[in-house]
Design a protein around this motif. Structure first.
Motif, PDB file in Angstrom:
ATOM      1  N   ALA A  89      39.318  38.370  42.024  1.00  0.00           N
ATOM      2  CA  ALA A  89      38.342  39.263  42.651  1.00  0.00           C
ATOM      3  C   ALA A  89      37.678  38.572  43.839  1.00  0.00           C
ATOM      4  O   ALA A  89      37.329  37.390  43.738  1.00  0.00           O
ATOM      5  CB  ALA A  89      37.285  39.690  41.633  1.00  0.00           C
ATOM      6  N   PRO A  90      37.481  39.291  44.943  1.00  0.00           N
ATOM      7  CA  PRO A  90      36.858  38.686  46.122  1.00  0.00           C
ATOM      8  C   PRO A  90      35.338  38.627  46.051  1.00  0.00           C
ATOM      9  O   PRO A  90      34.709  37.912  46.821  1.00  0.00           O
ATOM     10  CB  PRO A  90      37.308  39.602  47.258  1.00  0.00           C
ATOM     11  N   ASP A  91      34.717  39.400  45.150  1.00  0.00           N
ATOM     12  CA  ASP A  91      33.267  39.397  45.040  1.00  0.00           C
ATOM     13  C   ASP A  91      32.849  39.820  43.631  1.00  0.00           C
ATOM     14  O   ASP A  91      33.663  40.322  42.853  1.00  0.00           O
ATOM     15  CB  ASP A  91      32.632  40.309  46.102  1.00  0.00           C
ATOM     16  N   PRO A  92      31.591  39.621  43.264  1.00  0.00           N
ATOM     17  CA  PRO A  92      31.141  39.917  41.898  1.00  0.00           C
ATOM     18  C   PRO A  92      31.279  41.379  41.483  1.00  0.00           C
ATOM     19  O   PRO A  92      31.472  41.655  40.288  1.00  0.00           O
ATOM     20  CB  PRO A  92      29.670  39.497  41.913  1.00  0.00           C
ATOM     21  N   TYR A  93      31.189  42.302  42.416  1.00  0.00           N
ATOM     22  CA  TYR A  93      31.277  43.718  42.044  1.00  0.00           C
ATOM     23  C   TYR A  93      32.699  44.078  41.608  1.00  0.00           C
ATOM     24  O   TYR A  93      32.896  44.793  40.628  1.00  0.00           O
ATOM     25  CB  TYR A  93      30.820  44.599  43.211  1.00  0.00           C
ATOM     26  N   VAL A  94      33.674  43.564  42.333  1.00  0.00           N
ATOM     27  CA  VAL A  94      35.066  43.765  41.924  1.00  0.00           C
ATOM     28  C   VAL A  94      35.320  43.023  40.621  1.00  0.00           C
ATOM     29  O   VAL A  94      35.990  43.535  39.714  1.00  0.00           O
ATOM     30  CB  VAL A  94      36.031  43.281  43.027  1.00  0.00           C
ATOM     31  N   ALA A  95      34.758  41.810  40.508  1.00  0.00           N
ATOM     32  CA  ALA A  95      34.937  41.017  39.285  1.00  0.00           C
ATOM     33  C   ALA A  95      34.376  41.755  38.077  1.00  0.00           C
ATOM     34  O   ALA A  95      35.001  41.771  37.007  1.00  0.00           O
ATOM     35  CB  ALA A  95      34.248  39.664  39.446  1.00  0.00           C
ATOM     36  N   ARG A  96      33.207  42.358  38.224  1.00  0.00           N
ATOM     37  CA  ARG A  96      32.601  43.098  37.110  1.00  0.00           C
ATOM     38  C   ARG A  96      33.537  44.179  36.597  1.00  0.00           C
ATOM     39  O   ARG A  96      33.762  44.302  35.378  1.00  0.00           O
ATOM     40  CB  ARG A  96      31.286  43.728  37.579  1.00  0.00           C
ATOM     41  N   ASP A  97      34.096  44.953  37.508  1.00  0.00           N
ATOM     42  CA  ASP A  97      34.990  46.039  37.103  1.00  0.00           C
ATOM     43  C   ASP A  97      36.252  45.496  36.425  1.00  0.00           C
ATOM     44  O   ASP A  97      36.723  46.062  35.432  1.00  0.00           O
ATOM     45  CB  ASP A  97      35.359  46.888  38.315  1.00  0.00           C
ATOM     46  N   LEU A  98      36.801  44.405  36.967  1.00  0.00           N
ATOM     47  CA  LEU A  98      38.015  43.826  36.380  1.00  0.00           C
ATOM     48  C   LEU A  98      37.739  43.227  35.006  1.00  0.00           C
ATOM     49  O   LEU A  98      38.583  43.314  34.107  1.00  0.00           O
ATOM     50  CB  LEU A  98      38.589  42.759  37.312  1.00  0.00           C
ATOM     51  N   GLU A 112      29.214  30.549  45.801  1.00  0.00           N
ATOM     52  CA  GLU A 112      29.004  31.194  47.101  1.00  0.00           C
ATOM     53  C   GLU A 112      30.026  32.316  47.265  1.00  0.00           C
ATOM     54  O   GLU A 112      31.208  32.064  47.471  1.00  0.00           O
ATOM     55  CB  GLU A 112      29.140  30.174  48.227  1.00  0.00           C
ATOM     56  N   MET A 113      29.547  33.557  47.177  1.00  0.00           N
ATOM     57  CA  MET A 113      30.423  34.727  47.285  1.00  0.00           C
ATOM     58  C   MET A 113      29.713  35.823  48.068  1.00  0.00           C
ATOM     59  O   MET A 113      28.485  35.845  48.141  1.00  0.00           O
ATOM     60  CB  MET A 113      30.793  35.254  45.889  1.00  0.00           C
TER      61      MET A 113
END
Length: 199
Positions: A89-98, A112-113
């Motif tokens: 994931a490139p950022d925490p929001y995408v990471a959350r969904d994944l 740092e993201m």
């Protein structure tokens, strides 16, 4: 975004501004407080624009490097027969969904993201969806304040990211060991024990 500059009468002021990148690659800046800009001469306005563009170029360079590191990590971790890389994931929001969708056993996390810093995301993750986290960041060398804070928030391990993409492979063996060890960590139990002690 915030930038401190000195006016023609040598007073320091804080300028709030926004930046955006257009489809043609051009950078667009908009200032939120026009009254402060009335005190600036043309040369200082130009200096502000150059500083903002330099900052944006640095951020873009860091983002490209982070993408390379993610790709190398994923490729190298996937070579281990005991590990499966289910997503990046490139950022925490995408990471959350994944994380919700793929339910990984362990995640690696940079500090740092874009869009949200890693420590803030780590706190949210430990609160809503606790799971083992290995922090890998150039901002968190061993025993640094950020490394200790990450461990205090809930990270199982903290590793310092290499300063150049070509050296990432040198640390993959250690990262694989830490990911495997993290998979055995009882994160929920650790958080519950910490809450009982603080309560």
């Amino acid at each position: 975004r915030i930038l401190k500059v000195r006016t023609k009468n040598r007073q320091d002021i804080i300028i709030h501004f926004r930046t955006a990148v257009l489809e043609n690659g051009e950078h667009l800046m908009s200032y939120e407080d026009v009254t402060e800009l009335q005190d600036l001469n043309d040369a200082l306005r130009e200096e502000i624009a150059e500083r903002v563009l330099a900052e944006e170029a640095l951020r873009e360079s860091e983002a490209r490097y982070s993408a390379v590191v993610r790709q190398v990590f994923a490729q190298e971790l996937a070579k281990d027969p005991e590990l499966e890389v289910v997503g990046t994931a490139p950022d925490p929001y995408v990471a959350r969904d994944l994380i919700v969708q793929l339910k990984p056993d362990v995640i690696t996390l940079d500090i740092e993201m874009p869009r949200m810093d890693g420590l803030t995301f780590l706190r949210k993750l430990m609160h809503y969806y606790p799971l083992p986290v290995v922090v890998v960041s150039s901002l968190a060398p061993a025993s640094s304040a950020l490394a200790l804070e990450a461990l205090d928030v809930g990270a199982v391990e903290v590793m310092c990211k290499p300063s150049a993409a070509y050296s990432v492979g040198d640390m993959v063996v250690a990262l694989i060991d830490k990911v495997k060890a993290a998979a055995c960590a009882d994160v929920r139990g650790r958080l519950q024990r910490r809450q009982r002690r603080s309560g």
